[in-house]
Design an enzyme around this catalytic site. Structure first.
Site, PDB file in Angstrom:
ATOM      1  N   ASP A  15      42.435  62.398   0.539  1.00 20.31           N
ATOM      2  CA  ASP A  15      42.855  63.573  -0.216  1.00 20.31           C
ATOM      3  C   ASP A  15      42.172  64.790   0.377  1.00 20.31           C
ATOM      4  O   ASP A  15      41.603  64.713   1.479  1.00 20.31           O
ATOM      5  CB  ASP A  15      42.580  63.407  -1.719  1.00 20.31           C
ATOM      6  N   ARG A  60      42.664  66.888 -14.441  1.00 24.68           N
ATOM      7  CA  ARG A  60      41.811  67.684 -13.556  1.00 24.68           C
ATOM      8  C   ARG A  60      42.586  68.910 -13.076  1.00 24.68           C
ATOM      9  O   ARG A  60      43.499  68.799 -12.259  1.00 24.68           O
ATOM     10  CB  ARG A  60      41.334  66.870 -12.356  1.00 24.68           C
TER      11      ARG A  60
END
Length: 535
Positions: free
Chosen positions: A450, A166
């Protein structure tokens, strides 16, 4: 270090970085940036213009100009690529050396190797992550923990997880690499370096190169990715269509363009993912100044059974399976406790219920944040899939979702309490201090936090202040209240951490938190001003 004309490296060059920043690799980066940098900036301006329309009272709807794509029942995405046929369990995490080994050994089918939300974009993190991925593919990676003395290595027997990388979202830049005097796109930097060094390594192993694409808001942004894929494949003389990409549908504008996004990437598509935490952040962000109809309850009260979230996830499954693509479910963020089995029991029951709902809805797999959750997720999906690799044949033709369904935020049950406000402040402070210290994923109160969950926390605080929300206990949310609770929560953190309390880092975290919650103007991304504070 030799660099092509017009390319300047401003980051520190450490041991082995020359293995990644080779002249030919830098040449590919320069080609990507020169070809697509201006288009990227135009698309970011289009995002800002749409936000202006929404703030002025506009709305979102399915695009009339792309109705033909949605109504054409003939087209399908490419067949699943090797290593991506069965995705019943996917684990996510940053690309540090220990995580790389543990994720590949975890028993998950796929590892999302994350340069984005679970990562702080320090120059060293980005370069060392690239080295770690290359070493993993070469099976030369190992790691010894300096504190515990424990050693880690890839297992010799059994299947390793398929690597899916990613890169950063389109809004991020890589300030340590300049092309023609300007910072290049962080997305193209991450993608280009990995593709240059690892595309052949992965394809020779029969699995890859594969990517997860974050934060997109339109099919035109997907078209940009598709064109970047073609340029990179042509440059390295790798057949077009070798790359496969899964798009995270984690912004509410993208929810209205799912079919168009699949269509733009159809030769490179590996499906869509329900990036639910960022999706909640996007809902708050896009309608932050639109009054009580778009004010969500505190984040821990919002479940996937909320009507607007059900509409989003069911539409995603239907859209993917209609076009032959995988539908991947959301994150189980629980981090098991080594001390409290009762906490584990309750949390694992919630994880099991969440994965049972997803598998029953037709998802082909789902995410976990910790290796200990892999068996739970796998067991649930095994019970539905059996020996089948996926359930793409479940077309979910019973699903009918309107624009009003996707926008039905007001029907979300739940309260806004002082405890919820305090939790948002506490989580944001702890996360920001860790992020500024170089780690983008951190366990807080047995949850893996996150950037996405931190964005929800700070955005809710801003929205509650702006809209004059009254807490369940009766007090109005104001700047003054937030500043008072901020000091109290900071004091509690200081007392809890004791000698481990890093005062300079927490001072930075407090300043950044105030900037993105108390200012009159809303910051589109928390990570943008945070990145500016980093060397």
């Amino acid at each position: 270090m030799a660099a092509p004309e017009g390319v300047e490296i401003t980051g520190t060059l450490r041991d082995r970085y020359d293995e990644i920043l080779t002249p030919d690799a830098l040449g590919l980066l320069a080609a990507l940036q020169r070809e697509f940098g201006e288009r990227r900036e135009l698309l970011l301006r289009a995002r800002a213009e749409r936000q202006e329309r929404l703030s002025a009272g506009g709305t979102l709807d399915f695009l009339p100009e792309t109705a033909g794509v949605r109504q054409d029942d003939a087209w399908r995405v490419a067949q699943p690529a090797p290593g991506l046929e069965d995705r019943r369990v996917e684990i996510t995490g940053p690309t540090d050396r220990k995580m790389t080994i543990n994720a590949l050994n975890s028993g998950a089918k796929v590892w999302l190797a994350d340069f984005e939300d679970a990562n702080t974009p320090l120059w060293d993190n980005m370069l060392q992550g690239q080295l770690n991925l290359r070493d993993a593919l070469d099976r030369t990676i190992d790691f010894t923990d300096a504190r515990s003395g424990k050693s880690y290595a890839l297992k010799d027997d059994g299947e390793l997880a398929t690597i899916v990388v990613r890169p950063r979202g389109w809004h991020m830049e890589e300030k340590h690499l300049l092309v023609d005097g300007k910072p290049m796109s962080g997305s193209l930097f991450d993608f280009g370096l990995y593709f240059f060094h690892c595309a052949r390594r992965q394809s020779e192993k029969g699995k890859g190169p594969y990517f997860y694409l974050p934060k997109m808001e339109s099919h035109l942004e997907a078209r940009l990715w598709n064109d970047a894929f073609n340029l990179a494949q042509d440059t390295l003389e790798i057949p077009r269509g070798t790359i496969r990409a899964t798009v995270l549908i984690e912004t509410i504008p993208a929810a209205f363009e799912m079919e168009e996004i699949l269509y733009e990437l159809r030769d490179h598509s590996a499906g869509l993912n329900a990036g639910r935490w960022d999706y909640l952040f996007s809902v708050i962000k896009k309608f932050r100044d639109r009054g009580e109809d778009f004010v969500l309850p505190e984040r821990n009260a919002i479940t996937m059974t909320a009507p607007f979230m059900r509409a989003y996830t069911e539409l995603l499954v239907r859209t993917c399976h209609k076009r032959g693509a995988h539908a991947i479910g959301g994150m189980a963020a629980f981090i098991p406790s080594r001390r409290d089995e009762e906490v584990n029991k309750i949390a694992l029951e919630k994880v099991r219920a969440d994965k049972t709902r997803e598998s029953g809805d037709g998802f082909d797999g789902s995410w976990v944040a910790h290796p200990d959750l892999v068996p739970v997720c796998r067991e649930v999906f095994d019970g539905v899939l059996g020996d089948r690799p996926n359930q793409r044949e479940r077309l979910r033709e019973d699903v009918r979702v309107s624009a009003a369904d996707l926008l039905n935020v007001a029907a979300t049950p739940g309260d806004i309490t002082e405890a919820g406000l305090r939790n948002n402040i506490d989580v944001a402070l702890r996360y920001l201090a860790t992020w500024l210290d170089g780690a983008g994923a951190v366990a807080i109160h047995n949850l893996m936090e996150d950037a996405a969950t931190a964005e929800i926390s700070r955005s809710q605080v801003w929205q509650w202040i702006y809209n004059g929300v009254t807490l369940k206990e009766g007090e109005k949310v104001t700047r003054e209240l937030v500043e008072r609770l901020l000091e109290e929560e900071l004091g509690a953190i200081r007392a809890e951490l004791g000698d481990a309390y890093n005062e300079p880092r927490y001072n930075q975290a407090v300043a950044l938190f105030k900037e993105v919650t108390l200012a009159d103007e809303y910051s589109e991304f928390l990570t943008t001003p945070a990145y500016e504070r980093m060397p």
